[in-house]
Design a protein around this motif. Sequence first.
Motif, PDB file in Angstrom:
ATOM      1  N   VAL A 608      30.106 -53.002   7.043  1.00 39.75           N
ATOM      2  CA  VAL A 608      31.104 -53.345   7.513  1.00 39.75           C
ATOM      3  C   VAL A 608      31.076 -54.379   8.723  1.00 39.75           C
ATOM      4  O   VAL A 608      30.351 -53.963   9.614  1.00 39.75           O
ATOM      5  CB  VAL A 608      32.162 -52.307   7.745  1.00 39.75           C
ATOM      6  N   VAL A 609      31.914 -55.181   8.752  1.00 38.31           N
ATOM      7  CA  VAL A 609      32.065 -56.169   9.946  1.00 38.31           C
ATOM      8  C   VAL A 609      33.532 -56.156  10.477  1.00 38.31           C
ATOM      9  O   VAL A 609      34.362 -56.510   9.645  1.00 38.31           O
ATOM     10  CB  VAL A 609      31.371 -57.511   9.683  1.00 38.31           C
ATOM     11  N   CYS A 610      33.454 -55.756  11.713  1.00 40.33           N
ATOM     12  CA  CYS A 610      34.962 -55.793  12.212  1.00 40.33           C
ATOM     13  C   CYS A 610      35.294 -57.015  13.162  1.00 40.33           C
ATOM     14  O   CYS A 610      34.292 -57.138  14.082  1.00 40.33           O
ATOM     15  CB  CYS A 610      35.469 -54.644  12.869  1.00 40.33           C
ATOM     16  N   ALA A 611      36.383 -57.762  12.875  1.00 41.54           N
ATOM     17  CA  ALA A 611      36.325 -58.975  13.741  1.00 41.54           C
ATOM     18  C   ALA A 611      37.844 -59.265  14.184  1.00 41.54           C
ATOM     19  O   ALA A 611      38.619 -58.771  12.965  1.00 41.54           O
ATOM     20  CB  ALA A 611      35.917 -60.147  12.998  1.00 41.54           C
ATOM     21  N   ARG A 612      38.248 -60.109  15.051  1.00 42.47           N
ATOM     22  CA  ARG A 612      39.534 -60.385  15.192  1.00 42.47           C
ATOM     23  C   ARG A 612      39.674 -61.806  14.982  1.00 42.47           C
ATOM     24  O   ARG A 612      40.710 -62.399  14.355  1.00 42.47           O
ATOM     25  CB  ARG A 612      39.957 -60.365  16.785  1.00 42.47           C
ATOM     26  N   ASP A 613      38.502 -62.665  14.896  1.00 41.78           N
ATOM     27  CA  ASP A 613      38.444 -63.965  14.400  1.00 41.78           C
ATOM     28  C   ASP A 613      36.842 -64.384  14.260  1.00 41.78           C
ATOM     29  O   ASP A 613      36.304 -63.497  14.189  1.00 41.78           O
ATOM     30  CB  ASP A 613      38.956 -65.127  15.383  1.00 41.78           C
ATOM     31  N   ARG A 614      36.838 -65.682  13.671  1.00 40.55           N
ATOM     32  CA  ARG A 614      35.440 -65.859  13.308  1.00 40.55           C
ATOM     33  C   ARG A 614      34.408 -65.963  14.394  1.00 40.55           C
ATOM     34  O   ARG A 614      33.011 -65.869  14.224  1.00 40.55           O
ATOM     35  CB  ARG A 614      35.365 -67.347  12.511  1.00 40.55           C
ATOM     36  N   ALA A 615      35.076 -66.164  15.594  1.00 40.43           N
ATOM     37  CA  ALA A 615      34.141 -66.266  16.756  1.00 40.43           C
ATOM     38  C   ALA A 615      33.340 -64.921  17.432  1.00 40.43           C
ATOM     39  O   ALA A 615      32.234 -64.981  17.791  1.00 40.43           O
ATOM     40  CB  ALA A 615      34.798 -67.217  17.820  1.00 40.43           C
ATOM     41  N   LYS A 616      34.367 -63.993  17.085  1.00 42.93           N
ATOM     42  CA  LYS A 616      33.854 -62.755  17.688  1.00 42.93           C
ATOM     43  C   LYS A 616      33.975 -61.472  16.911  1.00 42.93           C
ATOM     44  O   LYS A 616      35.175 -61.450  15.994  1.00 42.93           O
ATOM     45  CB  LYS A 616      34.700 -62.407  18.946  1.00 42.93           C
ATOM     46  N   SER A 617      33.254 -60.487  16.952  1.00 39.30           N
ATOM     47  CA  SER A 617      33.174 -59.550  16.288  1.00 39.30           C
ATOM     48  C   SER A 617      33.200 -58.030  16.974  1.00 39.30           C
ATOM     49  O   SER A 617      32.214 -58.390  17.901  1.00 39.30           O
ATOM     50  CB  SER A 617      32.285 -59.544  14.954  1.00 39.30           C
ATOM     51  N   ASP A 618      33.583 -57.011  16.608  1.00 37.17           N
ATOM     52  CA  ASP A 618      33.195 -55.689  17.319  1.00 37.17           C
ATOM     53  C   ASP A 618      31.910 -54.980  16.611  1.00 37.17           C
ATOM     54  O   ASP A 618      31.414 -55.712  15.866  1.00 37.17           O
ATOM     55  CB  ASP A 618      34.735 -54.921  17.083  1.00 37.17           C
TER      56      ASP A 618
END
Length: 624
Positions: A608-618
């Motif tokens: 799982v990859v959690c992200a708000r946009d393509r530049a940053k991920s949690d």
Amino acid sequence: MTEAAGRAGVTEEQLRAWLVDYLIAQIGCAADQVDADAPLRDLGVGSTDALVLSGELSELLGRPVSAVEFWEYPTIDVLAAGLASGHDASSTPEPAAAASTPSGAATGDGADPIAVIGLGCRLPGDVEGPDRYWDFLSAGGCAIGEVPDDRWPQFVRDAGSAAALATTTRWGAFLRDVAEFDADFFGVSPNEAERMDPQQRLLLEVTEETLAHAGIAPESLRHTRTGVFVGASLSEYGYLVGSELGRVDGWSGTGGALSIIANRVSYHYDLRGPSLTVDTACSSSLVAIHLACRSLRSGESTLAMAGGVNLMLGPAVTRSFDELGGMSPSGRCHSFDAAADGYVRGEGCGVVLLKRLADAERDGDRVLAVVRGSAVNQDGRSNGLMAPNPAAQVAVLRAAYSDAAIPPRDVDYVETHGTGTLLGDPIEARALGTVLGRGRPAADPLLLGAVKSNLGHLEAAAGVAGFIKAVLAVQRGRIPANLGFANPNPHIAFDAQRLAVIAEPTAWPQRPHPRRAGVSGFGFGGTNAHVVIEQAPVPAAATLRDAPRDTSPAVTSLVVTGQSPERVAAWSATLADWLDGGAGAGVPLREIAHALDFHSPRSGRFGVVCARDRAKSDRSHVVL
């Protein structure tokens, strides 16, 4: 030939006597062997002889006589009758046998259009998937080369002759690494995988890719009436594996059987619809598409996988065609060109996913194109078992457009069979001119192309390779070039028949109707097929199936599944490449997440990859 003989008004009886004398004097037939009802090919008249004979007859009758006449009128009796009637080869007449549509061959109402909702292919030139295929075609790619050094040595050691191989055509269009197969992914044991025809393995892989292209999770098809229709003609692997009894085991029977090529797909996905391997030689995969459409229309299937596969695992078939003089010594398929000197064999696999248009629109599927109609027929007793029948080609075209309920002159482009033989191409062109060229303005000819100029002749997979090309061209509004077209075949009356070959990449002509194309395939045993496709209708609402409506900023979770951590990592890397620089660069993350959640296969491990946009991920990439 005397001056008197060259005058007009030669009777049918005089023509018959002249033809008999010609065969005795020029071909070497004995007088008691000349049967006026036997095909001319059986009397020793080959393609080169036909060209010479057409010139002699032109002088005798005082008007042009095409070599194509000998395939339209294959015996002395019918040739004499046809020529005596004053038939003009340049006028694209309608053969009497094709004047009416055979009973039951067409519905005539265009009912139940069939949507194309997924494409998959593995083709020479490192082509994997429809996007790579389109790039290859757009760039004018040619995948024909010499036979790889490692392809046939084992066959020669076990069952062949090195001397015979040395005189066999060295040209072909080959896939790489046909021995590789991810048996674990498909739940196949190593022992069984070793005995499986590589055509079975290749078809499984391309089918999986086709489902992914359509956004359909494989497990959602279990127990459904999904049909599988696959064109395949050769079972060389079964021969190779079974040639020594000591190598035969319990998996050898299913591993080498043609029937299992389709059945293996149905078994793997637990499908309950029809499942059949179709063998009509070079028209196999196009006939498979025709049968799939019929199955969908009848309600026998609710979804259909159709396509074809072809591999060249030994040189025997190539050697046979060499002996017949069918192989191109120049190593190219010069479709519709004056340089036409035979064809080059190729291999590959293609699969298309089909559904009734109404069902596809109801389910929110992406529709790439629509199959409007199709038809299949047979040459019957032509000028030899492998000789084409012009009247039958005309008949199958008329039946297909009657089934589609589309006037033939409203079709813009035909992806032809186009093998690149000096007389085969003129016969096909003449049939197209008779049916689709008639009534067109001189400035608006029917456009022709043949993917064989790029890939060679894929035989059982040739039809689906042409079909996928036509779907992509209809969808994108651009027609790739027919490679190597420089000098038109002199035996084709292009202007009179209202035909033109696409010599350069061309924008689809602007028309007052949707973009439309035909696809032709002819089997060397005489089974002809033609499929009519049309541009997809504009969807009422351009939304993803079941897509979330909320577009407010939020954390998006991309879930990647696999059967092992290594598979999750490999799939994640592929997805990352697609997101960074591939076709997915402009796709919103929420839509990608939705597709991964609802339209991808599920496995026991996932990341799982959690992200708000393509530049940053949690915090990300947890493999469970």
